[in-house]
Write an enzyme that holds these catalytic residues in place. Structure first.
Site, PDB file in Angstrom:
ATOM      1  N   HIS A   1     -50.692  60.571 -10.878  1.00  0.00           N
ATOM      2  CA  HIS A   1     -51.544  61.653 -11.393  1.00  0.00           C
ATOM      3  C   HIS A   1     -52.488  62.072 -10.264  1.00  0.00           C
ATOM      4  O   HIS A   1     -52.425  61.510  -9.157  1.00  0.00           O
ATOM      5  CB  HIS A   1     -52.294  61.198 -12.644  1.00  0.00           C
ATOM      6  CG  HIS A   1     -52.998  59.874 -12.485  1.00  0.00           C
ATOM      7  ND1 HIS A   1     -54.056  59.698 -11.627  1.00  0.00           N
ATOM      8  CD2 HIS A   1     -52.767  58.662 -13.048  1.00  0.00           C
ATOM      9  CE1 HIS A   1     -54.462  58.443 -11.678  1.00  0.00           C
ATOM     10  NE2 HIS A   1     -53.686  57.778 -12.532  1.00  0.00           N
TER      11      HIS A   1
ATOM     12  N   HIS B   1     -54.239  59.350  -8.108  1.00  0.00           N
ATOM     13  CA  HIS B   1     -53.440  58.809  -7.006  1.00  0.00           C
ATOM     14  C   HIS B   1     -53.384  59.816  -5.852  1.00  0.00           C
ATOM     15  O   HIS B   1     -53.527  59.457  -4.691  1.00  0.00           O
ATOM     16  CB  HIS B   1     -52.001  58.543  -7.458  1.00  0.00           C
ATOM     17  CG  HIS B   1     -51.852  57.496  -8.518  1.00  0.00           C
ATOM     18  ND1 HIS B   1     -51.466  57.781  -9.801  1.00  0.00           N
ATOM     19  CD2 HIS B   1     -52.026  56.148  -8.479  1.00  0.00           C
ATOM     20  CE1 HIS B   1     -51.392  56.665 -10.499  1.00  0.00           C
ATOM     21  NE2 HIS B   1     -51.723  55.658  -9.743  1.00  0.00           N
TER      22      HIS B   1
ATOM     23  N   GLY C   1     -58.612  52.983  -5.047  1.00  0.00           N
ATOM     24  CA  GLY C   1     -59.502  53.781  -5.883  1.00  0.00           C
ATOM     25  C   GLY C   1     -60.630  52.950  -6.471  1.00  0.00           C
ATOM     26  O   GLY C   1     -60.438  51.784  -6.813  1.00  0.00           O
TER      27      GLY C   1
ATOM     28  N   LYS D   1     -61.622  53.379  -9.281  1.00  0.00           N
ATOM     29  CA  LYS D   1     -61.221  53.172 -10.682  1.00  0.00           C
ATOM     30  C   LYS D   1     -61.010  51.685 -10.958  1.00  0.00           C
ATOM     31  O   LYS D   1     -61.375  51.182 -12.014  1.00  0.00           O
ATOM     32  CB  LYS D   1     -59.941  53.974 -10.931  1.00  0.00           C
ATOM     33  CG  LYS D   1     -59.209  53.654 -12.201  1.00  0.00           C
ATOM     34  CD  LYS D   1     -59.855  54.371 -13.336  1.00  0.00           C
ATOM     35  CE  LYS D   1     -59.192  54.207 -14.680  1.00  0.00           C
ATOM     36  NZ  LYS D   1     -58.134  53.258 -14.829  1.00  0.00           N
TER      37      LYS D   1
HETATM   38  P1  AMP Z   1     -52.111  52.025  -9.896  1.00  0.00           P
HETATM   39  O1  AMP Z   1     -50.904  52.883  -9.785  1.00  0.00           O
HETATM   40  O2  AMP Z   1     -52.743  52.048 -11.245  1.00  0.00           O
HETATM   41  O3  AMP Z   1     -51.892  50.633  -9.356  1.00  0.00           O
HETATM   42  O4  AMP Z   1     -53.201  52.680  -8.938  1.00  0.00           O
HETATM   43  C1  AMP Z   1     -52.946  52.867  -7.564  1.00  0.00           C
HETATM   44  C2  AMP Z   1     -54.230  53.238  -6.882  1.00  0.00           C
HETATM   45  O5  AMP Z   1     -54.717  54.459  -7.427  1.00  0.00           O
HETATM   46  C3  AMP Z   1     -55.336  52.184  -7.085  1.00  0.00           C
HETATM   47  O6  AMP Z   1     -56.031  52.013  -5.863  1.00  0.00           O
HETATM   48  C4  AMP Z   1     -56.209  52.829  -8.127  1.00  0.00           C
HETATM   49  O7  AMP Z   1     -57.547  52.412  -8.081  1.00  0.00           O
HETATM   50  C5  AMP Z   1     -56.079  54.300  -7.780  1.00  0.00           C
HETATM   51  N1  AMP Z   1     -56.418  55.131  -8.933  1.00  0.00           N
HETATM   52  C6  AMP Z   1     -55.904  55.030 -10.179  1.00  0.00           C
HETATM   53  N2  AMP Z   1     -56.496  55.914 -11.004  1.00  0.00           N
HETATM   54  C7  AMP Z   1     -57.404  56.583 -10.263  1.00  0.00           C
HETATM   55  C8  AMP Z   1     -58.338  57.626 -10.541  1.00  0.00           C
HETATM   56  N3  AMP Z   1     -58.482  58.144 -11.752  1.00  0.00           N
HETATM   57  N4  AMP Z   1     -59.115  58.067  -9.527  1.00  0.00           N
HETATM   58  C9  AMP Z   1     -59.004  57.525  -8.281  1.00  0.00           C
HETATM   59  N5  AMP Z   1     -58.147  56.552  -7.953  1.00  0.00           N
HETATM   60  C10 AMP Z   1     -57.349  56.079  -8.935  1.00  0.00           C
END
Ligand code: AMP
Length: 287
Positions: free
Chosen positions: A34, A37, A149, A151
């Site tokens: 999204h 990412h 992130g 997040k």
């Molecule tokens: P994930 O696919 O959930 O493992 O996330 C991959 C990376 O994207 C991680 O470093 C998360 O912290 C970052 N991330 C996920 N959601 C967000 C968001 N809403 N804003 C910024 N970074 C994000």
């Protein structure tokens, strides 16, 4: 964008990138991409000649088998999105490339208790799995910089500690949380929310912001209690709401106790677990 599934092929290619003198920025993800990412990819692209993204739904960080099974997988759309942000390389390994039989990927470092609080308290084993896969991916990609992130703030803090303790020469970049227009933090899990829960979910950010507004009038403990009560909405089940020092994630008694203060929360909406956080105070960016 080049797509690699095998470690050896990716490493051959990255060797040629280094020979050209290009630096490598790395963005690990679990896919179902999204805008949150994509913000990491854009940031990495602005700072490096070659941006590598990975999509790997890491089984070792899921403490709940159902969550792993239901984790959204949208590979075709992810590839289109990564092309859109001019990602150079996508690494999409099968599990036996990440964890080949016979390779010991167990991580040993002093966690300083960071794996047992907040998320760690409710998702036992999650951070061990997360750190294990991040370290393994760093060993494979050998990037100059890693983009994570805010997040997943606790993940960021644990990875920062791991990089420091293992003496890895990698810049760690923390990227701000990207939100939907109504304030809900973007998450791959949001797409699994039924419409009524999706409509109610921005309440989490409302409560985080309300705490920010009330910082001058209340101590952290009062605000935590207020926030937990406020999050008792129909179909909501708040797991924790904590106001902590953002370096060590420990509770603070007074807002004067730290110059980096963060409120962190995890809330179940039906059977979907959402996490969010808001930096309440940060004098100098803490990394
Ligand atoms: P994930 O696919 O959930 O493992 O996330 C991959 C990376 O994207 C991680 O470093 C998360 O912290 C970052 N991330 C996920 N959601 C967000 C968001 N809403 N804003 C910024 N970074 C994000």
């Amino acid at each position: 964008m080049l797509l690699f599934k095998k470690v050896a092929d990716l490493q051959d290619y990255l060797q040629s990138v280094r020979k050209k003198g290009q630096s490598i920025g790395f963005v690990p993800t679990m896919g179902a991409l999204h805008e949150g990412h994509l913000s990491l990819f854009r940031r990495a692209k602005s700072q490096h000649g070659c941006v590598v993204g990975s999509i790997f739904v890491n089984p070792t960080q899921f403490n709940d088998a159902r969550d792993l099974e239901k984790y959204p997988r949208t590979t075709e759309q992810d590839i289109l999105m990564l092309n859109g942000v001019k990602c150079d390389v996508l690494f999409m390994p099968p599990a036996n490339e990440v964890y080949p039989p016979g390779l010991d990927t167990t991580l040993r470092f002093d966690w300083g208790g960071l794996d047992r609080i907040l998320e760690g308290e409710f998702r036992p084993g999650h951070f061990e799995g997360m750190a294990q896969v991040v370290k393994r991916l760093l060993d494979i990609v050998r990037p100059n910089a890693l983009y994570l992130g805010q997040k997943d703030l606790q993940q960021f803090i644990i990875v920062r500690r791991m990089i420091g303790q293992l003496g890895l020469d990698i810049d760690l970049v923390r990227c701000p949380i990207v939100r939907e227009t109504d304030g809900l933090a973007m998450s791959s899990r949001n797409r699994r929310l039924p419409a009524a829960h999706r409509a109610a979910a921005p309440k989490i950010y409302d409560v985080l912001r309300a705490c920010h507004r009330q910082m001058d009038r209340h101590c952290p403990e009062e605000l935590e209690a207020w926030a937990l009560a406020e999050l008792q909405q129909p179909d909501f089940r708040p797991e924790y709401f904590r106001i902590v020092d953002g370096y060590r994630l420990q509770p603070i008694k007074s807002f004067a106790d730290s110059d980096f203060v963060v409120s962190c929360t995890a809330v179940w909406l039906g059977d979907i677990r959402l996490i969010d956080n808001l930096i309440l105070r940060e004098k100098v960016k803490a990394h």
